[in-house]
Design a protein around this motif. Structure first.
Motif, PDB file in Angstrom:
ATOM      1  N   LYS A 188       0.853  -1.195   0.000  1.00 14.90           N
ATOM      2  CA  LYS A 188       0.000   0.000   0.000  1.00 14.90           C
ATOM      3  C   LYS A 188       0.888   1.245   0.000  1.00 14.90           C
ATOM      4  O   LYS A 188       2.057   1.199   0.410  1.00 14.90           O
ATOM      5  N   ALA A 189       0.339   2.349  -0.467  1.00 18.47           N
ATOM      6  CA  ALA A 189       1.095   3.588  -0.619  1.00 18.47           C
ATOM      7  C   ALA A 189       1.759   4.005   0.687  1.00 18.47           C
ATOM      8  O   ALA A 189       1.131   4.002   1.751  1.00 18.47           O
ATOM      9  N   GLY A 190       3.049   4.329   0.576  1.00 21.10           N
ATOM     10  CA  GLY A 190       3.790   4.859   1.696  1.00 21.10           C
ATOM     11  C   GLY A 190       4.325   3.848   2.685  1.00 21.10           C
ATOM     12  O   GLY A 190       4.978   4.231   3.670  1.00 21.10           O
ATOM     13  N   GLU A 191       4.077   2.563   2.468  1.00 19.76           N
ATOM     14  CA  GLU A 191       4.493   1.558   3.438  1.00 19.76           C
ATOM     15  C   GLU A 191       6.008   1.344   3.436  1.00 19.76           C
ATOM     16  O   GLU A 191       6.702   1.648   2.463  1.00 19.76           O
ATOM     17  N   ARG A 192       6.496   0.799   4.564  1.00 20.17           N
ATOM     18  CA  ARG A 192       7.912   0.486   4.718  1.00 20.17           C
ATOM     19  C   ARG A 192       8.134  -1.006   4.469  1.00 20.17           C
ATOM     20  O   ARG A 192       7.360  -1.846   4.948  1.00 20.17           O
ATOM     21  N   VAL A 193       9.208  -1.305   3.734  1.00 25.06           N
ATOM     22  CA  VAL A 193       9.508  -2.686   3.352  1.00 25.06           C
ATOM     23  C   VAL A 193      10.939  -3.022   3.737  1.00 25.06           C
ATOM     24  O   VAL A 193      11.856  -2.206   3.543  1.00 25.06           O
ATOM     25  N   VAL A 223      12.434   1.490   1.512  1.00 25.33           N
ATOM     26  CA  VAL A 223      12.892   0.106   1.605  1.00 25.33           C
ATOM     27  C   VAL A 223      14.248   0.084   2.287  1.00 25.33           C
ATOM     28  O   VAL A 223      15.078   0.972   2.075  1.00 25.33           O
ATOM     29  N   ARG A 224      14.455  -0.915   3.124  1.00 21.61           N
ATOM     30  CA  ARG A 224      15.787  -1.241   3.608  1.00 21.61           C
ATOM     31  C   ARG A 224      16.092  -2.676   3.201  1.00 21.61           C
ATOM     32  O   ARG A 224      15.204  -3.535   3.232  1.00 21.61           O
ATOM     33  N   GLY A 225      17.359  -2.920   2.812  1.00 20.28           N
ATOM     34  CA  GLY A 225      17.734  -4.252   2.375  1.00 20.28           C
ATOM     35  C   GLY A 225      18.994  -4.731   3.066  1.00 20.28           C
ATOM     36  O   GLY A 225      19.875  -3.928   3.406  1.00 20.28           O
ATOM     37  N   THR A 226      19.069  -6.036   3.285  1.00 15.52           N
ATOM     38  CA  THR A 226      20.278  -6.648   3.826  1.00 15.52           C
ATOM     39  C   THR A 226      20.731  -7.754   2.881  1.00 15.52           C
ATOM     40  O   THR A 226      19.912  -8.367   2.196  1.00 15.52           O
ATOM     41  N   TYR A 256       8.183  -2.375  10.004  1.00 19.50           N
ATOM     42  CA  TYR A 256       7.878  -2.645   8.603  1.00 19.50           C
ATOM     43  C   TYR A 256       6.471  -3.206   8.404  1.00 19.50           C
ATOM     44  O   TYR A 256       5.986  -4.023   9.177  1.00 19.50           O
ATOM     45  N   ASP A 257       5.865  -2.764   7.320  1.00 20.75           N
ATOM     46  CA  ASP A 257       4.560  -3.282   6.920  1.00 20.75           C
ATOM     47  C   ASP A 257       4.718  -4.605   6.168  1.00 20.75           C
ATOM     48  O   ASP A 257       3.827  -5.454   6.214  1.00 20.75           O
ATOM     49  N   ALA A 307      10.087  -9.561  15.182  1.00 23.88           N
ATOM     50  CA  ALA A 307      10.583  -8.402  15.937  1.00 23.88           C
ATOM     51  C   ALA A 307      10.679  -7.158  15.067  1.00 23.88           C
ATOM     52  O   ALA A 307      10.631  -6.030  15.580  1.00 23.88           O
ATOM     53  N   HIS A 308      10.791  -7.327  13.760  1.00 27.02           N
ATOM     54  CA  HIS A 308      10.962  -6.193  12.855  1.00 27.02           C
ATOM     55  C   HIS A 308       9.667  -5.809  12.135  1.00 27.02           C
ATOM     56  O   HIS A 308       9.595  -4.762  11.502  1.00 27.02           O
ATOM     57  N   LEU A 309       8.666  -6.655  12.229  1.00 29.96           N
ATOM     58  CA  LEU A 309       7.429  -6.481  11.474  1.00 29.96           C
ATOM     59  C   LEU A 309       6.342  -5.876  12.355  1.00 29.96           C
ATOM     60  O   LEU A 309       6.180  -6.245  13.523  1.00 29.96           O
TER      61      LEU A 309
END
Length: 323
Positions: A171-176, A198-201, A247-248, A268-270
């Motif tokens: 959805k618009a604006g969500e964090r991934v 977005v953040r990636g590892t 995160y969404d 823990a991150h969601l």
């Protein structure tokens, strides 16, 4: 450029000694063929869910090296033979048969690009950066990718399964959060579909450069997609960097054997009600991954989808009152 290839038939026990000797002579690009199974340490971080069955290891190995066709081959081979003579004094070199051949004139680093052509995932067009947009697909949402040496062209069934789940749930604006981001294709897809950031590892340092280049190709600002090298499963610094209940959506297109421990880490991150989209699961590992989700009261499996031999499992983090 054409190269002369030399293949030495020897023993598996002598491979490390021979490789070191060749390296000391300035010979790079050594290739080893044997039937010794890879260790857990060697396969860590590799996109391999099922390894091929090897014939029994009979102690025989082949070590190949390459010389420029214009190099002083005779002098180099003389040094190689002298080095083998020295090793033979205290190591079993087996047959010690050296065979010569010539490689084709190919750009091995970039040769794979001929197989990466534009393709669609529903209304999304994914194309390599060096290809033009096909006229019949100009109305589609465009993602441009050059994976470099990182994983992720989008052509793999698992990536397509994840993209379809993102299309359904972002959805618009969500964090991934994209765990094992590779080329960044899933994070870029999420942003194109409306995600805010977005953040990636990733374990592979090549992913950092690949993501940066693909952000430029897609006109995405670097602050929208941050990436870090490290293992979120057991590295507290990476976990802190990612943030908690932030995160969404979390995506992980990795391997079944990595997803299973992630099932206990990701809650823990969601955010509550957020989705954990997973793939990289070969069908014979489906039950093991489902069992991991079933054993964690934080999750409820929402959907399981399939493409070829591959499986995607999407789970939702339950509100605390629903546990």
């Amino acid at each position: 450029m054409k190269w002369k290839k030399f293949t030495l038939t020897t023993t598996t026990d002598a491979v490390d000694l021979i490789s070191s000797m060749l390296d000391d002579l300035g010979i790079e690009g050594i290739e080893i063929e044997d039937n010794v199974p890879l260790t857990e340490k060697e396969t860590k971080g590799m996109f391999i869910d099922i390894l091929p069955e090897l014939p029994p290891d009979e102690g025989v190995a082949k070590v190949s090296f390459y010389l420029d066709a214009d190099a002083d081959t005779a002098e180099t081979l003389k040094m190689v033979e002298e080095g083998l003579d020295e090793l033979a004094a205290f190591a079993d070199l087996g047959e010690r048969r050296l065979e010569a051949s010539e490689t084709e004139d190919k750009d091995w680093i970039n040769n794979w690009k001929q197989y990466f052509k534009p393709f669609t995932v529903d209304h999304i067009l994914i194309k390599p950066t060096w290809e033009e947009v096909p006229p019949e697909h100009r109305d589609k949402l465009l993602i441009q990718i050059d994976p470099g040496t990182a994983f992720g062209t989008g052509m793999h069934e698992t990536t397509q399964l994840c993209i379809r789940q993102l299309e359904k749930r972002v959805k618009a604006g969500e964090r991934v959060l994209d765990v094992g981001t590779g080329s960044g294709i899933l994070g870029i897809a999420a942003l194109k579909l409306g995600a805010g950031s977005v953040r990636g590892t990733d374990l592979d340092e090549n992913a950092i450069a690949a993501v940066g280049e693909n952000l430029v190709s897609n006109g995405i600002a670097p602050e929208q997609f941050e990436v870090i090298q490290g293992n979120i499963i057991d590295d507290k610094q990476i976990q802190d960097w990612a943030g908690y209940e932030a995160y969404d959506i979390v995506t992980a297109n990795i391997l079944a054997d990595v997803i299973i421990p992630l099932v206990d880490v990701i809650p823990a991150h969601l955010k509550e009600g957020g989705y954990f989209i997973t793939s990289g699961i070969i069908n014979m590992k489906e039950e093991a991954v489902k069992a991991a989700f079933a054993a964690n009261s934080a999750f409820a499996v929402e959907e399981i989808t399939y493409q070829g031999e591959w499986v995607s499992i999407t789970a939702r983090k339950l509100p605390r009152s629903g546990r």
